[in-house]
Design a protein around this motif. Sequence first.
Motif, short mmCIF file in Angstrom:
data_model
loop_
_atom_site.label_atom_id
_atom_site.label_comp_id
_atom_site.label_asym_id
_atom_site.label_seq_id
_atom_site.Cartn_x
_atom_site.Cartn_y
_atom_site.Cartn_z
N ALA A 67 -32.07 -31.07 10.61
CA ALA A 67 -31.62 -30.37 9.41
C ALA A 67 -32.74 -29.53 8.83
O ALA A 67 -33.90 -29.93 8.80
N LEU A 70 -32.07 -26.54 2.61
CA LEU A 70 -30.78 -26.03 2.17
C LEU A 70 -30.84 -24.54 1.86
O LEU A 70 -29.91 -23.80 2.15
N GLY A 86 -34.59 -30.57 3.53
CA GLY A 86 -33.88 -30.78 4.79
C GLY A 86 -33.78 -32.21 5.25
O GLY A 86 -32.87 -32.56 5.99
N SER A 89 -30.48 -33.70 4.22
CA SER A 89 -29.30 -32.88 4.45
C SER A 89 -28.26 -33.63 5.27
O SER A 89 -28.57 -34.60 5.97
N GLU A 90 -27.04 -33.16 5.20
CA GLU A 90 -25.94 -33.78 5.92
C GLU A 90 -26.22 -33.78 7.41
O GLU A 90 -26.64 -32.79 8.00
#
Length: 298
Positions: A67, A70, A86, A89-90
């Motif tokens: 990730a 964002l 990051g 993050s998802e």
Amino acid sequence: MSAPGQGSWQPDPEGRYEYRWFDGQQWTDQVSQQGQVLRSPLGAPPQSGLGAAPAQPAHQAQPVGQAQPLGGADGFAGITGELVDGRFSEKEAKAIANQNTKMLRVRLGEPFMARQGSMVAYQGNVDFAFEGGGASKFIKKALTGEGLPLMRCAGQGDVFLAERAYDVHLLNLTNSGLSISGKNVLAFSSSLDWNIERVRGGSVVAGGLFNTTLRGTGWVALTTDGPPVVLNAAEAPTFADTNAVVAWSANLQTQLKTSFKAGALIGRGSGEAVQVSFYGNGFVIVQPSEGVQVVAAQ
């Protein structure tokens, strides 16, 4: 090249590093060399070592493909820091996977079942509906106290689930069965058949042990209050506290064992008055907690 608005790692156009992050509109100062993420603006003078002098290392070395921040190298709406760099993050690797040790992320394709109230966030167009399970399951829940309040999740998007910051574990069943305490069920695929069943060898009088049984092929996410231990019941007769046992292979033979020691008969809060014994080829999951203890009023 990525479409506008979609970031990705691309070969460094200057050739000084292996990869440079393209945020979908322009090149950034994030570069990757030998699996380490660094920062080096375009046109920076070369130096010995990795091939160029990074202005500064990123907050956390990240392998290619993990990730990213964002908001790209300049932060998210002017905000920088560990929460938006990051690392939180998802996760995009799998449709159904742990977001972290306390949270499950499910990417909706087929509908799935989840514990009511376990949704902590979602993205997309998701519908949540009460799932009663039919009259027979309703009566069983009322009579046995084995509570499994469910909701059906359907639509398109990502659903994030958690329960009291318990540890979340993901299992896959293939034409098999799992007996699990209702309080430890977080979510499961709608392809699994579920029912409330009395633990073999037990009765309401002997301890009132009723569990939720899942059978078929699909996935199930369960929670534990702390890191569990998984015992192989085939190695030796296995016994577990009724309040600490989480789940076991549905094919195992079970029996309730009652302790008659003087200090162990003071109600459910003692924890050792009744144990479940397991025999056969399968596993038993036990958590390092007996749940909320009931303290008698003085």
